[in-house]
Design a protein around this motif. Structure first.
Motif, PDB file in Angstrom:
ATOM      1  N   LEU A 319       0.579  -1.705   0.165  1.00  0.00           N
ATOM      2  CA  LEU A 319      -0.049   0.074   0.652  1.00  0.00           C
ATOM      3  C   LEU A 319       0.748   1.234   0.096  1.00  0.00           C
ATOM      4  O   LEU A 319       0.288   2.072  -0.859  1.00  0.00           O
ATOM      5  N   VAL A 320       1.927   0.991   0.970  1.00  0.00           N
ATOM      6  CA  VAL A 320       2.709   1.887   1.409  1.00  0.00           C
ATOM      7  C   VAL A 320       3.251   2.422  -0.797  1.00  0.00           C
ATOM      8  O   VAL A 320       3.426   3.968  -0.826  1.00  0.00           O
ATOM      9  N   LEU A 321       3.219   2.107  -0.800  1.00  0.00           N
ATOM     10  CA  LEU A 321       4.783   1.961  -2.006  1.00  0.00           C
ATOM     11  C   LEU A 321       3.482   2.444  -3.037  1.00  0.00           C
ATOM     12  O   LEU A 321       4.252   2.873  -4.135  1.00  0.00           O
ATOM     13  N   GLN A 322       2.212   1.860  -3.652  1.00  0.00           N
ATOM     14  CA  GLN A 322       1.384   2.390  -4.789  1.00  0.00           C
ATOM     15  C   GLN A 322       0.925   3.716  -4.438  1.00  0.00           C
ATOM     16  O   GLN A 322       0.681   4.419  -5.381  1.00  0.00           O
ATOM     17  N   ALA A 323       1.654   4.156  -3.148  1.00  0.00           N
ATOM     18  CA  ALA A 323       0.555   5.543  -2.592  1.00  0.00           C
ATOM     19  C   ALA A 323       1.670   6.062  -2.851  1.00  0.00           C
ATOM     20  O   ALA A 323       1.090   7.347  -3.812  1.00  0.00           O
ATOM     21  N   LEU A 324       3.247   5.625  -3.016  1.00  0.00           N
ATOM     22  CA  LEU A 324       4.076   7.080  -3.671  1.00  0.00           C
ATOM     23  C   LEU A 324       4.191   7.367  -5.029  1.00  0.00           C
ATOM     24  O   LEU A 324       5.328   8.498  -5.706  1.00  0.00           O
ATOM     25  N   GLY A 325       3.491   5.905  -5.137  1.00  0.00           N
ATOM     26  CA  GLY A 325       3.851   6.638  -7.131  1.00  0.00           C
ATOM     27  C   GLY A 325       3.643   5.057  -7.534  1.00  0.00           C
ATOM     28  O   GLY A 325       4.623   5.309  -9.122  1.00  0.00           O
ATOM     29  N   PHE A 326       4.462   4.171  -7.322  1.00  0.00           N
ATOM     30  CA  PHE A 326       5.789   3.122  -8.032  1.00  0.00           C
ATOM     31  C   PHE A 326       4.541   2.007  -8.363  1.00  0.00           C
ATOM     32  O   PHE A 326       3.215   1.442  -8.473  1.00  0.00           O
ATOM     33  N   ASN A 327       4.283   0.956  -9.695  1.00  0.00           N
ATOM     34  CA  ASN A 327       3.682   0.049 -10.634  1.00  0.00           C
ATOM     35  C   ASN A 327       4.036  -1.014 -10.668  1.00  0.00           C
ATOM     36  O   ASN A 327       5.020  -1.120 -10.270  1.00  0.00           O
ATOM     37  N   LYS A 328       3.099  -1.264 -11.256  1.00  0.00           N
ATOM     38  CA  LYS A 328       3.279  -2.796 -11.883  1.00  0.00           C
ATOM     39  C   LYS A 328       4.322  -2.772 -12.918  1.00  0.00           C
ATOM     40  O   LYS A 328       5.367  -4.170 -12.297  1.00  0.00           O
ATOM     41  N   GLU A 329       5.303  -1.596 -13.527  1.00  0.00           N
ATOM     42  CA  GLU A 329       6.468  -1.606 -14.426  1.00  0.00           C
ATOM     43  C   GLU A 329       7.276  -1.691 -13.562  1.00  0.00           C
ATOM     44  O   GLU A 329       8.732  -1.876 -13.764  1.00  0.00           O
ATOM     45  N   THR A 330       7.308  -1.449 -11.672  1.00  0.00           N
ATOM     46  CA  THR A 330       8.123  -0.158 -11.152  1.00  0.00           C
ATOM     47  C   THR A 330       9.981  -2.519 -10.654  1.00  0.00           C
ATOM     48  O   THR A 330       8.661  -3.607 -10.151  1.00  0.00           O
ATOM     49  N   GLN A 331      10.694  -2.058 -11.183  1.00  0.00           N
ATOM     50  CA  GLN A 331      11.446  -3.404 -11.091  1.00  0.00           C
ATOM     51  C   GLN A 331      11.979  -3.168  -9.242  1.00  0.00           C
ATOM     52  O   GLN A 331      12.678  -1.841  -9.188  1.00  0.00           O
ATOM     53  N   ILE A 332      11.648  -3.978  -9.062  1.00  0.00           N
ATOM     54  CA  ILE A 332      11.946  -3.622  -7.117  1.00  0.00           C
ATOM     55  C   ILE A 332      12.919  -5.141  -7.256  1.00  0.00           C
ATOM     56  O   ILE A 332      12.744  -5.898  -7.634  1.00  0.00           O
ATOM     57  N   TYR A 333      14.626  -4.531  -6.303  1.00  0.00           N
ATOM     58  CA  TYR A 333      15.503  -5.875  -5.889  1.00  0.00           C
ATOM     59  C   TYR A 333      15.376  -5.123  -4.218  1.00  0.00           C
ATOM     60  O   TYR A 333      14.822  -4.976  -3.515  1.00  0.00           O
ATOM     61  N   ILE A 334      14.657  -6.617  -3.905  1.00  0.00           N
ATOM     62  CA  ILE A 334      15.104  -7.154  -2.284  1.00  0.00           C
ATOM     63  C   ILE A 334      16.613  -7.037  -1.981  1.00  0.00           C
ATOM     64  O   ILE A 334      16.896  -8.148  -1.831  1.00  0.00           O
ATOM     65  N   ALA A 335      16.223  -5.699  -0.990  1.00  0.00           N
ATOM     66  CA  ALA A 335      17.530  -6.036  -0.027  1.00  0.00           C
ATOM     67  C   ALA A 335      17.741  -6.242   1.457  1.00  0.00           C
ATOM     68  O   ALA A 335      17.368  -5.470   1.780  1.00  0.00           O
ATOM     69  N   ALA A 336      17.624  -7.663   1.025  1.00  0.00           N
ATOM     70  CA  ALA A 336      17.497  -8.583   2.810  1.00  0.00           C
ATOM     71  C   ALA A 336      17.783  -9.597   2.664  1.00  0.00           C
ATOM     72  O   ALA A 336      18.098  -9.932   1.930  1.00  0.00           O
ATOM     73  N   GLY A 337      17.973 -10.622   3.895  1.00  0.00           N
ATOM     74  CA  GLY A 337      18.221 -12.129   4.173  1.00  0.00           C
ATOM     75  C   GLY A 337      16.957 -12.725   3.986  1.00  0.00           C
ATOM     76  O   GLY A 337      15.774 -11.989   2.973  1.00  0.00           O
ATOM     77  N   GLU A 338      17.403 -13.934   4.248  1.00  0.00           N
ATOM     78  CA  GLU A 338      15.688 -14.701   4.725  1.00  0.00           C
ATOM     79  C   GLU A 338      14.359 -14.009   5.301  1.00  0.00           C
ATOM     80  O   GLU A 338      14.532 -13.558   6.683  1.00  0.00           O
ATOM     81  N   ILE A 339      13.203 -13.493   4.422  1.00  0.00           N
ATOM     82  CA  ILE A 339      12.014 -12.969   4.956  1.00  0.00           C
ATOM     83  C   ILE A 339      11.899 -13.950   5.522  1.00  0.00           C
ATOM     84  O   ILE A 339      11.778 -15.020   5.716  1.00  0.00           O
ATOM     85  N   TYR A 340      11.226 -13.735   7.096  1.00  0.00           N
ATOM     86  CA  TYR A 340      10.329 -14.443   7.450  1.00  0.00           C
ATOM     87  C   TYR A 340       9.235 -15.115   7.310  1.00  0.00           C
ATOM     88  O   TYR A 340       8.244 -14.350   7.063  1.00  0.00           O
ATOM     89  N   GLY A 341       8.699 -15.836   7.149  1.00  0.00           N
ATOM     90  CA  GLY A 341       7.291 -16.775   6.852  1.00  0.00           C
ATOM     91  C   GLY A 341       8.057 -17.005   5.310  1.00  0.00           C
ATOM     92  O   GLY A 341       6.910 -17.388   4.296  1.00  0.00           O
ATOM     93  N   SER A 342       9.441 -17.063   4.632  1.00  0.00           N
ATOM     94  CA  SER A 342       9.553 -16.814   3.494  1.00  0.00           C
ATOM     95  C   SER A 342       8.493 -17.314   2.385  1.00  0.00           C
ATOM     96  O   SER A 342       8.399 -15.355   2.594  1.00  0.00           O
TER      97      SER A 342
END
Length: 500
Positions: A319-342
């Protein structure tokens, strides 16, 4: 008592001949002579080969020439060494950094600065191997140790290891201590320097936040930046793979690096369980109690969340990213380790933003194999991508988020969206319970972040509460105004700069 000399002579003759140890000079002489003989033989072999079979050894000679040329070019490409600073060392400083990669990175910068201030010899820092991540990496596994030493030789004498004469085996016991947090140069000059008169070696066993953010002379502040931005260079192996990741992302256009700190250690440490099942909340609590140095044990999750002290969940970030104007075409790199819940916890995020990638999906398994079980080396790859990204958004203001923010400021105030989590939690709850429409939610989110995009701003100072003031490495303002006549003009109220 009379002793017969003949028996002594016979006995001595039977003793083995004494072994005379070779000196370093003798060993060096033998090696030099051996090298000369080997090279002479090789030259003769090539000459004879040319007489009998001119083409047979052509490939060998060409390869030898190419190797020699590469060596010459390699030496010529190295930057000239700065003249070493000459000073009488007051003692040796040994440091053991604690925490994750970026906490240790900032600590290394501080310890170099302390060594410079007190005219000490610094031993290459030891990295934490006992933290939650249990990473066995040494300094040289993550950073280019020779570059680190050479690039600072005009400021501080740095050695790779403690000389043997200062080891415990030789009866010298160093003073082991943790300096007082957030201390300025007066503390180190008045309280720490005199200790070297009694103890030739001091061992700082904790280094996180041991140097103040503010009130430090400008030359020392700039040295902290120099270490951070220039001396701490990753190893060639890490840099090669990091640049490959950046290249792959940039070839597809601008990209957002999302530091999604929804990881088990952070949730357990902070006590944040919003969106977790009862079983998951219990698991996180057990983990918190398993680490005695995590001081807080009983934590009310929703209370902490309402104070903005929890990382946003993947579902909230949609919701936050969509509100900031990012859309389905946005290329997103997840900079993180193992997400809890995978991957299950990323379902909503992937549905809203299909072009989500991680280092594990961009690179082949064999490329990452050398970094497996080395969390700091994996974090170094995420660090490189985050610094190079078009936009950087951290979901929690931990050490990684702060150090990347400061690095991006140094590179020309690159766009970094610093989420106002306390404000966002209230807006998210109102939108989800139906009291705030989507349009109102979007307008409120954008309004709350207009001035939180990484623009130039003075560092907030709080003399009595150093933990509450802005972190030096997130906003090293003393190092951001090179070539600008009046730094106050850039950082003053009402000033703005176009974000890159």
């Amino acid at each position: 008592m009379e002793v017969r000399s003949e028996s002594i002579q016979v006995h001595c003759d039977k003793l083995p001949a004494p072994v005379i140890p070779r000196t370093r000079l003798q060993m060096w002489f033998i090696r030099v002579c051996s090298s000369i003989v080997l090279w002479t033989c090789l030259v003769q072999l090539v000459a004879v080969g040319e007489l009998w079979h001119p083409h047979l050894l052509a490939g060998i000679t060409n390869r030898i020439s190419r190797v020699a040329q590469l060596r010459v070019e390699e030496v010529q490409s190295l930057p000239p060494l700065l003249p070493a600073r000459k000073y009488k060392s007051n003692g040796i400083l040994r440091v053991s950094c604690n925490g994750g990669l970026n906490q240790m990175r900032a600590a290394i910068c501080d310890m170099v600065t302390v060594a410079r201030l007190l005219n000490l010899t610094l031993v290459v820092p030891e990295l934490d191997k006992t933290s939650f991540w249990a990473d066995p990496s040494n300094f040289e596994d993550i950073f280019d140790v020779q570059h680190f030493i050479n690039s600072l030789r005009d400021e501080v004498r740095i050695i790779k290891r403690l000389p043997k004469r200062f080891n415990r085996k030789h009866g010298l016991i160093p003073l082991e201590m943790a300096p007082v947090s957030w201390s300025n140069e007066k503390y180190y000059v008045q309280q720490i320097l005199p200790l070297f008169g009694k103890y030739k070696v001091l061992h700082f066993n904790k280094t996180d936040a041991r140097l103040a953010n503010n009130g430090i002379p400008s030359d020392l502040q700039k040295l902290r930046c120099r270490v951070n931005f220039l001396a701490l260079k990753f190893t060639p192996q890490i840099e090669t793979l990091g640049y490959k990741l950046v290249r792959m992302l940039q070839e597809k256009g601008p990209f957002l690096a999302l530091h999604l700190r929804y990881e088990m250690d952070m949730l357990a440490f902070s006590g944040c369980t919003h969106g977790c099942t009862e079983e998951e909340a219990a698991e996180l609590k057990r983990m918190r109690y398993a680490y005695p140095w995590w001081r807080e044990k009983e934590i009310v999750s929703e209370e902490r969340r309402s104070q903005g002290l929890c990382p946003l969940t993947p579902e909230e970030m949609v919701l936050v990213l969509q509100a900031l104007g990012f859309n389905k075409e946005t290329q997103i790199y997840i900079a993180a380790g193992e997400i809890y819940g995978s991957e299950q916890r990323l379902v909503a995020l992937r549905a809203a933003f299909p072009q989500i990638v991680k280092k594990e999906t961009l690179l082949a398994p064999e490329e990452l194999r050398q970094f497996q079980n080395h969390s700091s080396q994996m974090a170094a790859l995420d660090f490189m991508v985050s610094v190079a990204s078009s936009t950087f958004i951290p979901t929690y203001d931990g050490n990684m988020a702060k150090v990347v923010e400061g690095h991006r400021r140094y590179l020309g105030f690159k766009k970094t969206i610093l989420l106002d989590r306390k404000r966002l939690v209230g807006l998210l709850d109102m939108h989800q319970n139906g009291t705030l429409s989507w349009t109102e939610f979007v307008n409120a989110v954008r309004s709350a972040h207009e001035k939180r995009m990484g623009q130039p701003t003075p560092r907030k100072v709080s003399v009595d509460k150093p933990k509450e003031e802005d972190y030096f490495y997130a906003n090293p303002q003393e190092c951001l105004c090179e070539g600008i006549t009046d730094c106050d003009d850039l950082l003053g109220p009402g000033k703005s700069i176009r974000l890159r």
